[in-house]
Write a protein that holds these residues in place. Structure first.
Motif, PDB file in Angstrom:
ATOM      1  N   ALA A  24      33.509  38.112  46.854  1.00 22.42           N
ATOM      2  CA  ALA A  24      34.617  38.127  47.827  1.00 22.42           C
ATOM      3  C   ALA A  24      35.438  39.408  47.680  1.00 22.42           C
ATOM      4  CB  ALA A  24      35.512  36.903  47.650  1.00 22.42           C
ATOM      5  N   LEU A  25      35.124  40.209  46.650  1.00 25.72           N
ATOM      6  CA  LEU A  25      35.850  41.467  46.468  1.00 25.72           C
ATOM      7  C   LEU A  25      35.203  42.558  47.328  1.00 25.72           C
ATOM      8  CD1 LEU A  25      36.493  41.036  42.667  1.00 25.72           C
ATOM      9  CD2 LEU A  25      38.244  41.120  44.447  1.00 25.72           C
ATOM     10  N   ILE A  64      39.534  41.556  51.116  1.00 23.87           N
ATOM     11  CA  ILE A  64      40.779  41.527  50.331  1.00 23.87           C
ATOM     12  C   ILE A  64      41.996  41.949  51.161  1.00 23.87           C
ATOM     13  CG2 ILE A  64      39.597  41.907  48.125  1.00 23.87           C
ATOM     14  CD1 ILE A  64      40.808  44.715  48.095  1.00 23.87           C
ATOM     15  N   ALA A  65      41.731  42.665  52.253  1.00 23.11           N
ATOM     16  CA  ALA A  65      42.847  43.114  53.097  1.00 23.11           C
ATOM     17  C   ALA A  65      43.169  42.078  54.178  1.00 23.11           C
ATOM     18  CB  ALA A  65      42.499  44.441  53.739  1.00 23.11           C
ATOM     19  N   SER A  66      42.412  40.987  54.217  1.00 22.06           N
ATOM     20  CA  SER A  66      42.590  40.015  55.303  1.00 22.06           C
ATOM     21  C   SER A  66      43.709  39.016  54.971  1.00 22.06           C
ATOM     22  CB  SER A  66      41.249  39.288  55.497  1.00 22.06           C
ATOM     23  OG  SER A  66      41.371  38.301  56.464  1.00 22.06           O
ATOM     24  N   GLY A  67      44.562  38.735  55.952  1.00 24.75           N
ATOM     25  CA  GLY A  67      45.623  37.742  55.773  1.00 24.75           C
ATOM     26  C   GLY A  67      46.781  38.266  54.940  1.00 24.75           C
ATOM     27  N   LYS A  68      47.808  37.367  54.802  1.00 21.27           N
ATOM     28  CA  LYS A  68      49.063  37.820  54.169  1.00 21.27           C
ATOM     29  C   LYS A  68      49.397  37.034  52.898  1.00 21.27           C
ATOM     30  CE  LYS A  68      50.900  40.682  57.412  1.00 21.27           C
ATOM     31  NZ  LYS A  68      49.573  41.274  57.699  1.00 21.27           N
ATOM     32  N   ALA A  69      48.596  36.032  52.572  1.00 25.27           N
ATOM     33  CA  ALA A  69      48.967  35.184  51.430  1.00 25.27           C
ATOM     34  C   ALA A  69      48.936  36.000  50.136  1.00 25.27           C
ATOM     35  CB  ALA A  69      47.998  34.008  51.345  1.00 25.27           C
ATOM     36  N   GLU A 119      33.335  46.667  40.828  1.00 23.19           N
ATOM     37  CA  GLU A 119      34.031  46.066  41.972  1.00 23.19           C
ATOM     38  C   GLU A 119      35.361  46.785  42.227  1.00 23.19           C
ATOM     39  OE1 GLU A 119      32.156  41.575  41.285  1.00 23.19           O
ATOM     40  OE2 GLU A 119      34.030  42.137  40.327  1.00 23.19           O
ATOM     41  N   TYR A 120      36.024  47.187  41.142  1.00 27.21           N
ATOM     42  CA  TYR A 120      37.304  47.886  41.305  1.00 27.21           C
ATOM     43  C   TYR A 120      37.112  49.184  42.080  1.00 27.21           C
ATOM     44  CZ  TYR A 120      41.802  49.985  40.336  1.00 27.21           C
ATOM     45  OH  TYR A 120      43.037  50.565  40.484  1.00 27.21           O
ATOM     46  N   GLN A 121      36.060  49.917  41.691  1.00 33.23           N
ATOM     47  CA  GLN A 121      35.762  51.189  42.393  1.00 33.23           C
ATOM     48  C   GLN A 121      35.544  50.930  43.880  1.00 33.23           C
ATOM     49  OE1 GLN A 121      32.367  53.050  40.640  1.00 33.23           O
ATOM     50  NE2 GLN A 121      33.562  54.920  40.277  1.00 33.23           N
ATOM     51  N   ARG A 122      34.846  49.823  44.147  1.00 34.94           N
ATOM     52  CA  ARG A 122      34.492  49.497  45.534  1.00 34.94           C
ATOM     53  C   ARG A 122      35.726  49.196  46.382  1.00 34.94           C
ATOM     54  NH1 ARG A 122      30.538  44.910  45.092  1.00 34.94           N
ATOM     55  NH2 ARG A 122      32.229  43.431  45.397  1.00 34.94           N
ATOM     56  N   VAL A 123      36.731  48.512  45.786  1.00 31.89           N
ATOM     57  CA  VAL A 123      37.841  48.011  46.619  1.00 31.89           C
ATOM     58  C   VAL A 123      39.167  48.729  46.399  1.00 31.89           C
ATOM     59  CG1 VAL A 123      36.829  45.700  46.758  1.00 31.89           C
ATOM     60  CG2 VAL A 123      38.534  46.184  44.971  1.00 31.89           C
ATOM     61  N   GLU A 124      39.193  49.630  45.417  1.00 31.29           N
ATOM     62  CA  GLU A 124      40.470  50.238  44.992  1.00 31.29           C
ATOM     63  C   GLU A 124      41.350  50.664  46.171  1.00 31.29           C
ATOM     64  OE1 GLU A 124      39.844  53.553  42.435  1.00 31.29           O
ATOM     65  OE2 GLU A 124      41.997  53.801  42.011  1.00 31.29           O
ATOM     66  N   ALA A 125      40.739  51.381  47.118  1.00 29.75           N
ATOM     67  CA  ALA A 125      41.538  51.944  48.208  1.00 29.75           C
ATOM     68  C   ALA A 125      42.112  50.867  49.122  1.00 29.75           C
ATOM     69  CB  ALA A 125      40.666  52.899  49.015  1.00 29.75           C
ATOM     70  N   ALA A 126      41.565  49.662  49.077  1.00 28.67           N
ATOM     71  CA  ALA A 126      42.008  48.619  50.021  1.00 28.67           C
ATOM     72  C   ALA A 126      42.937  47.595  49.368  1.00 28.67           C
ATOM     73  CB  ALA A 126      40.781  47.908  50.597  1.00 28.67           C
ATOM     74  N   ILE A 127      43.285  47.784  48.097  1.00 31.88           N
ATOM     75  CA  ILE A 127      44.103  46.760  47.415  1.00 31.88           C
ATOM     76  C   ILE A 127      45.485  46.682  48.064  1.00 31.88           C
ATOM     77  CG2 ILE A 127      45.224  46.130  45.220  1.00 31.88           C
ATOM     78  CD1 ILE A 127      42.785  47.334  43.796  1.00 31.88           C
ATOM     79  N   VAL A 148      43.473  41.992  38.147  1.00 30.03           N
ATOM     80  CA  VAL A 148      42.950  41.791  36.795  1.00 30.03           C
ATOM     81  C   VAL A 148      41.712  42.673  36.687  1.00 30.03           C
ATOM     82  CG1 VAL A 148      42.012  40.104  35.156  1.00 30.03           C
ATOM     83  CG2 VAL A 148      43.783  39.404  36.807  1.00 30.03           C
ATOM     84  N   ARG A 149      41.869  43.818  36.031  1.00 25.10           N
ATOM     85  CA  ARG A 149      40.742  44.766  35.911  1.00 25.10           C
ATOM     86  C   ARG A 149      39.956  44.408  34.659  1.00 25.10           C
ATOM     87  NH1 ARG A 149      42.948  50.727  36.968  1.00 25.10           N
ATOM     88  NH2 ARG A 149      40.736  51.135  36.590  1.00 25.10           N
TER      89      ARG A 149
END
Ligand SMILES: NC(=O)C1=CN([C@@H]2O[C@H](COP(=O)(O)OP(=O)(O)OC[C@H]3O[C@@H](n4cnc5c(N)ncnc54)[C@H](O)[C@@H]3O)[C@@H](O)[C@H]2O)[C@H](O)CC1
Length: 496
Positions: free
Chosen positions: A367-368, A373-378, A388-396, A403-404
């Motif tokens: 799911a990462l 991860i950018a979907s919704g507001k919760a 996974e961190y490298q993959r999503v870093e820019a979208a956090i 939790v890295r």
């Protein structure tokens, strides 16, 4: 912010130097008791960590590499405690700069060691260490302290290289590894200093709390302590039922990875959550229900790829907002364990996040993905490993707790960093992250407003249980889920 005591500051070398100057003012009468505490704490921690290898050998050979100063003194005091506890163990002490170079407190530590076990302590020169064919059960590196870090001269560098090449079962660095000394464990005495966390030779970093920071406010970077678990140790109120302890919904599983979601559910059930409901592909639900009857299993329509199909979104929506006894049904969500990279499953979880306005969520494993991860507001906790961190870093998204995961897990939130000095390579097996996601989710379900607390507590609890597992059964012949059997004793403080 965490409660005081749950995290202690990590300091730069200059900050640590100033801190110690203020604490001791260069007064040896104040430094000596602190060295005694450090030496004892190192001995206790080394002997505890040695249990990952088995029993400490009765005739153990301990090599002590002592420099001139307090670091060498701490190592010598630790060696004394080890020899006192193990009456047939022997120490070979190598004064790297010669015995005459010892500063007064290191000299005092040496004298006490020699007096405590005169016939079991021998002084080895560098040549004797280098020639030693038998090897050592333990090596304590106390050559350089953080106060004094010169460039290492050729002779000392050679000694360190030859010790690296000797057969030694456990290599322990006091405070920081000296030069290129390759430590299995580094015992940070009193203060964790930033370079230890960055040094590839540190091995596993253990923080030995000498009481320097009680009540101190936290800095931007801090190390987590077992006190992070204190609230989980309290008695529960008598007038409570399962609804008071939260309801976690876990969404995951696929034909490709059926086991991952099962492990997350098992971990969530052991975290104290009142109710756990799992949404899994329908072919898996009956088997899982037979194995783990405490959870509520909800079979969802399956996609052609064996993942969760989009068509059951309305069923999920209904369940998530269903009211029972006036309480919203789900108090937290975990999405991702075993989800696989199925396109329909991605579409389903993106929609779940879009319609979920306020239930806090843990996003894990597949799911990462940046758009998920950018979907919704919760509010959300993300649990990426390094890739996974490298993959999503820019979208956090701002405000997320991250939790890295890695050999040293780092929790980031609003510019602050918390490191967990617990856990080790016993976790380097499939499913360790699934257990962590389940535990964090279970804690979050019990206190849905406390995302940072759930992330930090879950990580500390998971890491400490892993350490107990490795001490009880070693690092090799174990299964990931055995970690769960050590969760109670971590909370009850039986095996620390
Ligand atoms: N049986 C299955 O269905 C499996 C499914 N898998 C798929 O992968 C994810 C999650 O994988 P997981 O194996 O749980 O690993 P992570 O990398 O996310 O987390 C690892 C965990 O362990 C800690 N750790 C690892 N090495 C060390 C170390 N040397 N020292 C300290 N700590 C360490 C790390 O910090 C993490 O906390 C799952 O959802 C499925 O989609 C897997 O392939 C496994 C089997």
């Amino acid at each position: 912010m965490l409660e005081p005591g749950a995290a202690h500051p990590v300091l730069t070398i200059d900050e640590a130097r100033q801190f110690e100057a203020a604490l001791f003012g260069g007064d040896e009468t104040r430094e000596w008791p602190a060295m005694q505490r450090a030496g004892r704490a190192i001995a206790d921690a080394v002997l505890r960590d040695y249990r990952e290898l088995g029993a400490f050998p009765e005739n153990a050979r301990v090599l002590v590499l002592a420099g001139k100063g307090h670091n060498g003194g701490d190592a010598l005091i630790a060696a004394r405690h080890i020899l006192e506890k193990h009456p047939r163990a022997k120490a070979a002490v190598c004064f790297v700069f010669g015995e005459q170079s010892l500063r007064p407190l290191a000299w005092r530590a040496h004298r006490e060691l020699a007096q405590a076990a005169p016939e079991r302590v021998a002084v080895f020169d560098a040549a004797a260490v280098q020639k030693d064919g038998a090897g050592f059960d333990l090596c304590l590196d106390g050559i350089f302290g953080f106060q004094f870090r010169p460039s290492v001269d050729e002779r000392v560098a050679q000694l360190i290289d030859s010790v690296n090449a000797l057969p030694v079962c456990l290599r322990a660095a006091v405070d920081m590894p000296s030069g290129s000394f390759r430590a299995d464990f580094t015992y940070a005495t009193g203060i964790v200093k930033t370079p230890v966390l960055e040094n590839p030779n540190s091995g596993r970093v253990r923080y030995l709390d000498l009481g320097f920071f009680s009540g101190s406010p936290c800095r931007d970077t801090a190390t987590l302590t077992p006190a992070a678990l204190a609230p989980l140790r309290a008695l529960r109120s008598s007038h409570t039922d399962k609804r008071d302890y939260g309801h976690l919904f876990i969404v995951g599983g696929s034909r490709k990875y059926p086991g991952a979601v099962l492990m997350s559910v098992q971990a969530a059930l052991r975290s104290g959550a009142g109710l756990v409901t799992a949404f899994v592909p329908e072919s898996l639900a009956p088997v899982f229900a037979a194995q783990v009857p405490e959870a509520i299993w909800h079979g969802m329509a399956e996609s052609p790829g064996g993942g969760l199909a989009l068509e059951d979104l309305p069923v999920f929506r209904e369940r998530v907002s269903e009211k029972t006894s006036g309480t919203a049904n789900a108090t937290a969500l975990v999405i991702g364990p075993g989800l696989s990279r199925d396109r329909e499953s991605f579409a389903l979880v993106t929609e779940i996040l879009r319609i979920n306005e306020n239930i806090p969520v843990v996003l894990d494993a597949d799911a990462l993905q940046s758009d998920i991860i950018a979907s919704g507001k919760a509010p959300r906790i993300l649990t990426p490993h390094a890739g996974e961190y490298q993959r999503v870093e820019a979208a956090i998204p701002d405000g997320a707790v991250v939790v890295r995961k890695g050999p040293l897990t780092l929790i980031e939130h609003s510019g602050r960093k918390y490191i967990s000095p617990f856990g080790g390579p016993v976790l380097a097996r499939g499913g360790s992250g699934d257990l962590l996601a389940g535990m964090i989710g279970g804690l979050l379900a019990q206190a849905p407003g406390a995302l940072l607390h759930a992330a930090c507590r879950g990580t500390v609890w998971h890491g400490m249980a892993a350490d107990c597992l490795a001490r009880a059964h070693g690092q090799h012949a174990v299964r990931t889920t055995q970690l769960l059997d050590f969760l109670p004793e971590v909370l009850r403080g039986v095996s620390q």
